[in-house]
Scaffold this motif. Structure first.
Motif, short mmCIF file in Angstrom:
data_model
loop_
_atom_site.label_atom_id
_atom_site.label_comp_id
_atom_site.label_asym_id
_atom_site.label_seq_id
_atom_site.Cartn_x
_atom_site.Cartn_y
_atom_site.Cartn_z
N MET A 124 95.06 99.89 68.53
CA MET A 124 93.80 100.65 68.47
C MET A 124 92.70 99.95 69.27
SD MET A 124 93.58 101.58 64.41
CE MET A 124 95.11 101.87 63.51
N GLU A 176 85.17 98.46 60.33
CA GLU A 176 85.99 98.38 59.12
C GLU A 176 86.87 99.61 59.03
OE1 GLU A 176 82.91 96.34 55.97
OE2 GLU A 176 84.40 97.81 55.26
N ASP A 210 89.82 101.72 57.01
CA ASP A 210 90.65 101.90 55.81
C ASP A 210 91.99 102.43 56.27
OD1 ASP A 210 89.38 101.12 53.44
OD2 ASP A 210 87.95 102.76 53.71
N LEU A 211 93.05 101.67 55.99
CA LEU A 211 94.37 102.08 56.43
C LEU A 211 95.14 102.62 55.23
CD1 LEU A 211 95.27 99.05 58.72
CD2 LEU A 211 94.25 101.23 59.37
N THR A 212 95.73 103.79 55.41
CA THR A 212 96.53 104.38 54.34
C THR A 212 98.01 104.17 54.65
OG1 THR A 212 96.44 106.47 55.52
CG2 THR A 212 94.80 106.13 53.82
N ARG A 269 99.44 97.63 64.77
CA ARG A 269 98.83 98.94 64.98
C ARG A 269 97.34 98.79 65.31
NH1 ARG A 269 101.07 103.56 66.25
NH2 ARG A 269 100.01 104.89 64.75
N LEU A 277 101.97 100.01 55.02
CA LEU A 277 102.15 99.10 56.15
C LEU A 277 102.17 97.67 55.64
CD1 LEU A 277 99.58 100.67 58.63
CD2 LEU A 277 102.01 100.47 59.05
N ASP A 303 97.47 107.90 62.68
CA ASP A 303 97.27 108.71 61.48
C ASP A 303 96.99 107.86 60.25
OD1 ASP A 303 97.96 111.00 63.00
OD2 ASP A 303 100.07 110.43 62.81
N GLU A 304 97.27 106.56 60.33
CA GLU A 304 97.08 105.71 59.15
C GLU A 304 95.62 105.38 58.89
OE1 GLU A 304 98.23 104.96 62.12
OE2 GLU A 304 98.88 102.86 62.25
N VAL A 305 94.74 105.76 59.82
CA VAL A 305 93.32 105.44 59.63
C VAL A 305 92.67 106.49 58.75
CG1 VAL A 305 91.11 105.11 60.77
CG2 VAL A 305 93.20 104.28 61.85
N GLY A 306 92.25 106.08 57.56
CA GLY A 306 91.59 107.01 56.66
C GLY A 306 90.13 107.17 57.01
N SER A 307 89.43 106.07 57.16
CA SER A 307 88.02 106.14 57.52
C SER A 307 87.61 104.86 58.24
CB SER A 307 87.15 106.34 56.28
OG SER A 307 87.20 105.18 55.48
#
Lengths: 81, 81
Positions: B62, B43, B45-47, B58, B50, A31-35
């Motif tokens: 993936m 690339e 983007d991690l929200t 993580r 962390l 879930d931490e992957v935004g884009s």
């Protein structure tokens, strides 16, 4: 000499492959992957006696001719001795 | 936080896409190109909050699950704050 060419979509250009990867990672519980955005790296082995400036000029020509679609992609060249 | 994942074929694995690029460059007159190998850059983007170690763990998960085919591909993770 080795040339490493990084090719990626320009900012603002839709990246369906990246969107598919981000969506799938989300579905898998990441879930931490935004884009996500996906690019290419092309490693070229260059033969012959080219100095760095000449090699970069030649590789730039290769990018404009074949390696990148400059309408939607940008590229960056990195040279290694 | 941003994670950049470099995915490439392991040494010794045939790279038909790279061969096609090298052959085509040769046909276009770029005789200095000995060989080419093609990889991917993802690339992410991690929200969320962390830290670097957790993020790398993580992203490694993936890669093993989705981003790389570890039978034929190796990957390298780079984190940017």
């Amino acid at each position: 000499m080795k040339a490493i060419v990084h090719v990626g979509l320009k900012p603002g250009v839709l990246d369906p492959q990246g969107k598919a990867v981000a969506d799938t990672l989300g579905r898998l519980g990441f879930d931490e992957v935004g884009s996500a955005r996906i690019g290419k790296v092309i490693e070229l082995d260059l033969t012959g006696d080219l100095d760095a400036a000449a090699a970069e000029a030649r590789v730039r020509e290769m990018c404009e001719t074949l390696l990148a679609n400059t309408v939607i992609e940008s590229y960056r060249i990195e040279l290694q001795a």
